[in-house]
Design an enzyme around this catalytic site. Structure first.
Site, PDB file in Angstrom:
ATOM      1  N   LEU A  77       0.831  -1.197   0.000  1.00  0.00           N
ATOM      2  CA  LEU A  77       0.000   0.000   0.000  1.00  0.00           C
ATOM      3  C   LEU A  77       0.875   1.260   0.000  1.00  0.00           C
ATOM      4  CD1 LEU A  77      -2.490  -1.346   2.688  1.00  0.00           C
ATOM      5  CD2 LEU A  77      -2.867  -1.249   0.217  1.00  0.00           C
ATOM      6  N   PRO A  78       0.310   2.415  -0.358  1.00  0.00           N
ATOM      7  CA  PRO A  78       1.141   3.630  -0.487  1.00  0.00           C
ATOM      8  C   PRO A  78       1.711   4.156   0.829  1.00  0.00           C
ATOM      9  CG  PRO A  78      -0.883   3.832  -1.765  1.00  0.00           C
ATOM     10  CD  PRO A  78      -1.049   2.622  -0.894  1.00  0.00           C
ATOM     11  N   THR A 108       6.167   0.844   2.936  1.00  0.00           N
ATOM     12  CA  THR A 108       7.078   1.679   3.714  1.00  0.00           C
ATOM     13  C   THR A 108       6.215   2.516   4.643  1.00  0.00           C
ATOM     14  OG1 THR A 108       8.716   1.747   1.940  1.00  0.00           O
ATOM     15  CG2 THR A 108       8.894   3.431   3.640  1.00  0.00           C
ATOM     16  N   LYS A 183      13.993   0.481   6.974  1.00  0.00           N
ATOM     17  CA  LYS A 183      13.689   0.961   5.621  1.00  0.00           C
ATOM     18  C   LYS A 183      13.761   2.487   5.541  1.00  0.00           C
ATOM     19  CE  LYS A 183      12.559   0.988   1.343  1.00  0.00           C
ATOM     20  NZ  LYS A 183      11.214   0.713   0.843  1.00  0.00           N
ATOM     21  N   LYS A 252       8.001  11.355   0.467  1.00  0.00           N
ATOM     22  CA  LYS A 252       7.287  10.807   1.621  1.00  0.00           C
ATOM     23  C   LYS A 252       8.242  10.072   2.555  1.00  0.00           C
ATOM     24  CE  LYS A 252       5.497   6.860   1.502  1.00  0.00           C
ATOM     25  NZ  LYS A 252       5.823   5.461   1.925  1.00  0.00           N
TER      26      LYS A 252
END
Length: 309
Positions: A77-78, A108, A183, A252
């Site tokens: 997912l975003p 992430t 990450k 992001k």
């Protein structure tokens, strides 16, 4: 972890669910299909579902259709807020997933979200691993991604055959949330290395030395990085700019690193300067542009496409 949970995982089938069929999720699903798994996918986009179906993925029209047949479910997912909504929302997984299911979140995300979601799932004997990935759509399509994973070791070991089918490198970092932190740290370095490599090659060019040759020299020396070894040769120097990862997504991720540092009251000047440069790049580069385009902010003549300079 209960004995019942472990028994359920040991009896798992080769049917895997994938929620989120964008560039990453769809290619991960297709890779699992190639490795002889049956994959049921779900996405709100009809186009994404159709593309996945063309790659051998069975498209589900409802989450319940997927959860009824899968006790391993992968999320792609975003952002963290999407993970929370899909997992804990009014129509989320928590209402339809059976006990002894394992959720593998490759988004992430942020550690706080992963820990909250994992805590809610654990009340229903459902395991949750945060397992963000590196390698982009190409790595997802070839099963050569890297994964950094947080969560209970027993749950990690039980789903290892699925993780091995999806990736070439896996590092179990620690408890839930640890994968997210690893990450975020990795992507902050990647974001910085893209800029510092662009600056190094600009320095060479202005000094009258062929930047292609200097890039080769850097990759033979101690200054090499993922940016110099992969990103610049593949997407920057060729001016292809088609990695499949966008400026918006990297902005992001850099923002997540900045927020994490601030929440820990850390003084990290290089990280803050990197974040500022990525924020400022929004004046020149759209969120939809390839993330390697950040090099153009350093030297538009050297790294820009001919029809754009």
């Amino acid at each position: 972890m209960t004995k019942a949970f472990i028994t359920g995982i040991q009896n798992m089938t080769n049917t895997i669910g994938v929620i989120g069929l964008g560039n990453m999720g769809r290619n991960m699903a297709a890779t699992l299909v190639k490795k002889s798994f049956t994959v049921i996918g779900f996405d709100l986009s009809e186009t994404a579902c159709k593309q996945a179906a063309e790659q051998g993925v069975i498209a589900a029209t409802h989450l319940s259709t997927l959860t009824e047949q899968c006790n391993i479910i992968i999320l792609s997912l975003p952002k963290a807020e999407h993970v929370e909504a899909v997992c804990l929302g009014d129509n989320g997984l928590i209402h339809v997933v059976s006990p002894r299911t394992t959720i593998i979140d490759t988004t992430t995300s942020v550690p706080e979200t992963s820990r909250m979601v994992a805590a809610e799932f654990s009340k229903q004997n459902i395991a949750f691993l945060d397992a963000p990935v590196s390698g982009g759509p190409a790595g997802a399509a070839t099963g050569t991604m890297s994964m950094v994973i947080g969560g209970e070791m027993e749950a990690y070991k039980q789903v290892l055959p699925v993780l091995e089918a999806m990736s070439s490198v896996r590092v179990h970092v620690g408890d839930v949330g640890a994968g997210n932190i690893a990450k975020i740290a990795n992507n902050m370095l990647a974001a910085a290395h893209l800029i510092t490599t662009a600056e190094a090659l600009t320095l060479a060019e202005k000094a009258g030395v062929d930047p292609e040759k200097v890039l080769e020299a850097i990759n033979a020396g101690s200054g090499r990085s993922g940016a110099s070894q992969a990103m610049f040769p593949t997407w920057v120097m060729t001016k292809a700019y088609d990695s499949g990862f966008t400026m918006g997504l990297m902005r992001k991720d850099v923002g997540l690193a900045k927020t994490l540092a601030q929440s820990l009251n850390l003084t990290l000047p290089m990280a803050m300067q990197t974040a500022a440069l990525w924020e400022d790049s929004a004046q020149k580069l759209a969120d939809s542009d390839d993330f390697c385009c950040i090099a153009q902010c350093t030297n538009p003549l050297l790294f820009g496409k001919e029809d754009e300079v």
